[in-house]
Design a protein around this motif. Structure first.
Motif, short mmCIF file in Angstrom:
data_model
loop_
_atom_site.label_atom_id
_atom_site.label_comp_id
_atom_site.label_asym_id
_atom_site.label_seq_id
_atom_site.Cartn_x
_atom_site.Cartn_y
_atom_site.Cartn_z
N TYR A 127 -4.08 14.63 3.71
CA TYR A 127 -3.66 14.04 4.99
C TYR A 127 -4.31 14.77 6.16
CZ TYR A 127 -0.12 12.13 8.25
OH TYR A 127 0.53 11.48 9.26
N VAL A 128 -4.25 16.10 6.11
CA VAL A 128 -4.84 16.91 7.18
C VAL A 128 -6.35 16.70 7.22
CG1 VAL A 128 -5.27 19.28 7.91
CG2 VAL A 128 -3.01 18.60 7.15
N PHE A 129 -6.96 16.69 6.05
CA PHE A 129 -8.41 16.50 5.98
C PHE A 129 -8.82 15.18 6.64
CE2 PHE A 129 -11.84 14.40 3.61
CZ PHE A 129 -12.89 15.26 3.90
N LEU A 130 -8.12 14.11 6.26
CA LEU A 130 -8.51 12.80 6.78
C LEU A 130 -8.26 12.68 8.27
CD1 LEU A 130 -7.43 10.47 3.88
CD2 LEU A 130 -9.73 10.86 4.69
N PHE A 131 -7.15 13.25 8.75
CA PHE A 131 -6.89 13.14 10.19
C PHE A 131 -7.86 13.98 11.00
CE2 PHE A 131 -3.51 10.42 11.50
CZ PHE A 131 -2.89 10.07 10.32
N ILE A 160 -3.43 5.18 1.31
CA ILE A 160 -2.76 6.21 0.49
C ILE A 160 -1.31 6.39 0.92
CG2 ILE A 160 -2.75 8.63 -0.18
CD1 ILE A 160 -5.74 8.66 0.04
N TRP A 161 -1.09 6.53 2.23
CA TRP A 161 0.28 6.87 2.67
C TRP A 161 1.02 5.68 3.27
CZ3 TRP A 161 -3.89 10.21 3.73
CH2 TRP A 161 -3.87 11.39 2.98
N GLY A 162 0.45 4.52 3.17
CA GLY A 162 1.09 3.36 3.76
C GLY A 162 2.33 2.95 3.01
N THR A 163 2.99 1.91 3.56
CA THR A 163 4.18 1.38 2.91
C THR A 163 3.93 -0.08 2.57
OG1 THR A 163 5.00 0.78 5.06
CG2 THR A 163 5.75 2.87 4.18
N GLU A 168 2.04 -1.21 8.15
CA GLU A 168 2.03 -0.53 6.85
C GLU A 168 1.49 0.88 6.93
OE1 GLU A 168 3.82 -2.06 5.20
OE2 GLU A 168 3.49 -4.21 5.23
N ALA A 169 0.79 1.22 8.04
CA ALA A 169 0.22 2.56 8.12
C ALA A 169 1.32 3.60 8.21
CB ALA A 169 -0.70 2.67 9.33
N SER A 195 -10.28 2.31 -3.78
CA SER A 195 -8.87 2.01 -3.53
C SER A 195 -8.08 2.18 -4.81
CB SER A 195 -8.71 0.61 -2.96
OG SER A 195 -9.00 -0.35 -3.92
N ARG A 196 -8.71 1.87 -5.94
CA ARG A 196 -7.97 2.05 -7.19
C ARG A 196 -7.75 3.52 -7.51
NH1 ARG A 196 -8.23 -3.09 -10.21
NH2 ARG A 196 -9.22 -4.34 -8.62
N SER A 197 -8.79 4.31 -7.32
CA SER A 197 -8.63 5.69 -7.75
C SER A 197 -7.75 6.49 -6.78
CB SER A 197 -9.98 6.37 -7.93
OG SER A 197 -10.60 6.58 -6.71
N PHE A 198 -7.77 6.16 -5.50
CA PHE A 198 -7.00 6.97 -4.57
C PHE A 198 -5.63 6.38 -4.25
CE2 PHE A 198 -11.16 8.74 -3.65
CZ PHE A 198 -10.86 10.08 -3.59
N MET A 199 -5.53 5.05 -4.22
CA MET A 199 -4.31 4.46 -3.67
C MET A 199 -3.35 3.93 -4.71
SD MET A 199 -6.25 2.48 -0.70
CE MET A 199 -7.43 3.36 0.27
N GLU A 200 -3.84 3.63 -5.90
CA GLU A 200 -2.93 3.11 -6.91
C GLU A 200 -2.65 4.22 -7.92
OE1 GLU A 200 -4.38 -0.50 -8.68
OE2 GLU A 200 -4.95 -1.30 -6.74
N SER A 201 -1.49 4.18 -8.48
CA SER A 201 -1.24 5.13 -9.55
C SER A 201 -0.88 4.36 -10.81
CB SER A 201 -0.14 6.10 -9.17
OG SER A 201 0.94 5.37 -8.65
#
Lengths: 483, 478
Positions: A97-101, A137-140, A228-229, B416-422
């Motif tokens: 998270y820190v890296f991307l921001f 990654i961190w969305g909802t 969603e973010a 997106s598959r490798s990072f966002m889905e589990s």
């Protein structure tokens, strides 16, 4: 060699590298704080460049005037707050998270500094990558869908911007024998072109910025991405990324294509007004607090765009431009803060639905106070920043076209409608009986600090606007010089 | 002009340095191959292949530009850049193959010998002075690869190899027909400006054959099948090297013969982009996806051929092919690390949890393919658009732009598959292979080499001028 501007640009990059090895959220705080401090002492009127590849015409020409200095400070400031908030936020994979921001900050800052259009495009487009991951990654909810929607829409706009840019760059090459993407060269070359070519090239620029702002037909990515973010992502997205579009319109599109902007100003103004009203109506109908605020962004960015094209005679009206630049800052502060607030309450209750809340003002008084402060700024209540910005834009609009001005003013009433209705439903009335509301805790510690800083800014702009106006004057001179 | 080549001040040492280093290198690989065959020791074979690739790599750095006394090859800057890149890809490929292929079943002494022979063919192909040398070097490059594709000795491998062979044979046939037309009309074998209409037609066919060899639509059907069936390590070599030498050869032919045929080229470029992008959108296997993306990249590379006379454009083409080659070599190298466990896009689900660093590297290579800023691919795309604009091929650029929008969708799929889905929240059919993945031994040395490639892409993505400084700057002359 190394001066304060270059240090401001380099620090976040350095932070990005450091965050790869030292995996703690403090890296983000330290580097963004350092960047914020250096950005505060940037001198206005600074001009320099970093040549990266002369052969390809790729240099980062640095330029600071009244148009970008406020946005630069807003960027560094908001990032600092996001990192501060991330200390207390519950979040997995915090190191990434820190890296991307930090990467996001490193990429956003050059877009505000540079006058080289290729370099601008480079960073404008590169922003997609960290943002894609942040949402995904961190969305909802439908996070991956939203991430793709954001990337594809933005890229759809920007690729034609790239094509236009390269085409004009090639024209510069044909004229001078060297590749250059500097704004001055573009202005010189484009003015000799015929009207149709100019219009097509302008569209390449305009669509890219319109998607980013976003103007009405191409705004559909925004509600999904914002909603969603994760909190930090929404704050940066609403607070800064949207401004890149409206800033670039004033910085690049207006100077390069002044006559096209003048010829088609009415149509741009029309879709801006459409955005103001349409965004407000959509916001009225939302059930999700975050989505409501997202739609309010569509409405508010309409003001910015309207102010940027409100012509008086053959110049853009002074008030309109003032209002547009100030409204960018206001919207960044107020909407950013609202997203912080929604994020904070979502973390406690895991719901954003308006129906799930009622009468929580008794339960969370500090939270409610802050929410109302930013709501007031958002609806343009006197003594808040929003009032000055909206008023100036409306004055500009009325000077340009009375009917448009009246519709715009009615949009302001609508915004009061949806925001106050939201406050009424969420904070007042009967306290809702449910488990999550029972255990709801008020904001504390760093959260209060983050919100206080932003609310001080809201009143500062609202009560003492003159120093800000003084700064913005330089930016308006830049726009007027090229009209 | 072509006939009055002056042989002056070429010392014996010069001749020896060029052809000598080639002969030494070839000698080493042949001897190494024979000894390893007799002693039945594969190690000798790959070490000798490595040494012979290193010999020409050193030569490419220290050698100097001059006229070839035998008039077979242009010893110019492009030649040296080609030697450098192709020998680097060969060295890389030796290590990748060693980590992927099985000692007992797939790997034999011939494999590495073939690799070196193919690299020699590719090098000569980039710089042939006459159509006969060009043809022979093209075949020299192709034939070993047909065999290498079949390294796994499985059913899909034989299909790939055969398809590749038949496609290659057809392209050779087109080439030969073109060559005979040219010979009939011009009565020379040198690459030269044709005078008769038949000669022009011949050159059209020759260029088409070269472009098809590089994976241009509409003769693209073999590309996905070959990529799919071949071992990833072979694709990592062939995908980068064959495209490199085919397009450089095409650029040379177009430049020297001063042929102007924008319309067919533009058509081929547009078809390639459309076919490549639309094809990749529906793929479920990573190798086929990259194969279709390679077809669309062929379309972008054709943009450079529009204005081949421009010295800048030659530089740009080398940049594009080099960065594309690096990305191809890198991504297939990474796929090869997983042996046969990383086949479907579904296999990427949750990859970043187990192999975060590798996922990051895959991301970098894919972003470079997609032409997203921060990677060298962006400047490659920018240069291809610029080159098309030099001769005002606006339609091609518009299709290129639309293609790159659509391509983002499939390029981002693995990421997106490798990072966002589990693994938990998807109906992954290949959970069995996920378990198998844990047992995969990942060679740290190969991973290090591939990381260097990724680093190069990132550095060139921010400082593209470095490449031109390294290859000796501007301008290149033939």
């Amino acid at each position: 060699m190394l001066d304060v501007v270059k240090i401001t640009l380099i620090l976040p990059f350095l932070g990005t590298l450091v965050s790869l090895f030292i995996r703690t959220p403090w890296v983000g705080v330290i580097f963004s704080a350092a960047t914020f401090i250096t950005s505060l002492i940037i001198p206005i009127g600074y001009s320099d460049f970093i040549t990266i590849s002369k052969y390809l015409g790729f240099s980062i020409s640095l330029y600071v005037d009244g148009l970008n200095i406020l946005l630069i400070v807003l960027t560094t400031g908001l990032f600092l707050l996001v990192f501060l908030y991330s200390l207390v936020e519950r979040r997995e994979r915090k190191d990434e998270y820190v890296f991307l921001f930090l990467l996001l900050e490193a990429l956003i800052l050059p877009t505000f500094f540079t006058k080289n259009i290729l370099a601008f495009y480079f960073f404008f487009d590169a922003i997609l990558v960290p943002m894609f991951f942040i949402i995904g990654i961190w969305g909802t909810g439908r996070k991956i869908y939203s991430a793709y929607k954001f990337v594809l829409f933005t890229f759809f706009g920007s690729i034609f911007f790239l094509v236009s840019t390269i085409y004009i760059g090639k024209l510069v090459y044909a004229e001078t024998g060297r590749l250059s993407f500097e704004l001055e060269d573009f202005i010189r070359v484009v003015q000799n072109l015929d009207h149709t070519t100019k219009l097509i090239l302008f569209l390449g620029f305009f669509i890219a910025f319109a998607v980013k702002i976003p103007l009405v037909p191409v705004h559909v990515w925004l509600p999904d991405a914002h909603t969603e973010a994760p909190t930090g992502g929404s704050v940066i997205l609403a607070g800064i990324l949207l401004k890149i579009g409206s800033y670039a319109f004033l910085r690049f599109a207006v100077p390069v294509f002044p006559d096209i902007v003048k010829d088609y100003a009415f149509y741009i103004a029309l879709i801006s007004v459409l955005g103001i009203v349409y965004g407000a109506f959509l916001a009225l109908a939302q059930q999700d607090i975050k989505r409501l605020i997202a739609y309010s962004s569509v409405s508010h960015m309409g003001y910015v765009m309207l102010g940027s094209v409100a012509l008086v005679g053959d110049k853009i009206s002074y008030e309109g431009l003032q209002g547009a630049v100030l409204q960018m800052v206001n919207h960044g502060v107020a909407t950013g803060a609202l997203f912080f607030l929604v994020g904070m309450i979502y973390e406690r209750t895991h719901t954003r639905m308006i129906d799930d809340y009622s009468g929580i003002a008794k339960k969370v008084p500090i939270f409610t106070t802050f929410f109302i402060i930013f709501t007031l700024s958002s609806i343009g209540f006197p003594s808040t920043g929003g009032f000055i910005g909206e008023l100036l834009v409306i004055i500009g609009a009325i000077k340009y076209d009375t009917v448009l001005g009246i519709i715009t003013a009615s949009g302001a009433i609508l915004s009061a409608g949806y925001m106050l209705y939201l406050v009424l439903r969420v904070f007042f009335g009967e306290l809702k009986k449910s488990d999550v509301i029972e255990e709801l805790e008020d904001v504390r510690g760093i959260e209060v600090f983050v919100l206080s800083v932003l609310s001080v800014l809201v009143f500062l702009i609202g009560i003492f606007p003159s120093p800000f106006m003084e700064v913005i004057k330089g930016g308006i001179e830049f726009v007027w010089k090229h009209l | 002009m072509e006939t009055s080549v002056v042989y002056e001040k070429i010392s014996f040492a010069d001749i020896l340095s060029v052809w000598g280093s080639f002969l030494v290198s070839l000698f080493i690989s042949i001897i190494g191959f024979l000894i390893s065959k007799i002693k039945k020791n594969i190690n000798i074979s790959w070490i000798s292949a490595l040494v012979s690739a290193l010999v020409i790599l050193v030569f490419s750095v220290v050698g100097r530009v001059y006229e070839d006394p035998f008039q077979a090859v242009f010893f110019d800057k492009i030649f040296f850049v080609s030697i450098f890149l192709i020998s680097v890809f060969s060295i890389l490929s030796v290590f990748i193959s060693l980590s992927e292929l099985d000692y007992k079943d797939s790997l034999s002494s011939e494999f590495f010998f073939f690799l070196i022979i193919s690299a020699f063919g590719a090098i000569l192909m980039t710089s042939s002075q006459d159509f006969l040398t060009l043809f022979l070097s093209k075949e020299l490059m192709s034939f070993p690869i047909y065999a290498m594709v079949y390294a796994f000795r499985d059913k899909i491998g034989v299909e790939s190899a055969l398809k590749y062979f038949v496609a290659g044979a057809i392209f050779s046939l087109i080439y030969l027909v073109g060559f005979s037309f040219f010979l009939m009309s011009e009565e020379v074998i040198r690459v030269a400006e044709p005078k008769g209409i038949l000669g022009v037609f011949g050159i059209y066919l020759i260029i088409f054959s070269l472009l098809f060899k590089g994976g241009t639509a509409p003769f693209h059907f073999w590309v996905p099948d070959v990529y799919q069936g071949a071992p990833a390590s072979v694709v990592s070599f062939a995908g980068s090297v064959v495209k490199f030498s085919s397009f450089v050869a095409a650029l040379r032919v177009i430049d020297i013969t001063k042929i102007e045929f924008f319309v067919p080229l533009e058509a081929l470029a547009i078809i390639s982009i459309v076919v490549g992008v639309l094809g990749a959108l529906v793929q479920k296997e990573i190798k086929r996806l990259v194969a279709y993306s390679s077809i669309s990249h062929s379309g972008f590379i054709i943009f450079f051929l529009f204005s081949s006379g421009n010295a800048d454009v030659k530089n740009y083409l080398l940049f594009y092919l080099a960065t594309y080659g690096i990305a191809t070599a890198g991504i297939f190298g990474l796929i090869s690390l997983f042996k046969k466990n990383l086949v479907y896009l579904e296999d990427f689900v949750g990859l970043s949890r187990k192999h975060r660093y590798i996922s990051l590297l895959i991301g970098i290579f894919i972003l470079s393919f997609a032409g997203i800023p921060m990677t060298a691919g962006f400047f490659a795309k920018y240069m291809s658009f610029l080159s098309a604009f030099y001769t005002e091929r606006i339609l091609a650029v518009v299709f290129g732009a639309i293609g790159s929008i659509a391509s983002l969708y499939f390029y981002f799929q693995p990421m997106s598959r490798s990072f966002m889905e589990s693994v938990e929240n998807t109906s992954s059919q290949v959970t069995a292979s996920q378990e198998g993945e844990d047992k995969v031994y990942i060679s740290p040395f190969v991973l290090f080499l591939i990381s260097v490639l990724a680093l190069i892409l990132i550095v060139l993505g921010f400082i593209p001028g470095l490449f031109f400084r390294l290859i000796g700057g501007i301008p290149l002359s033939f």
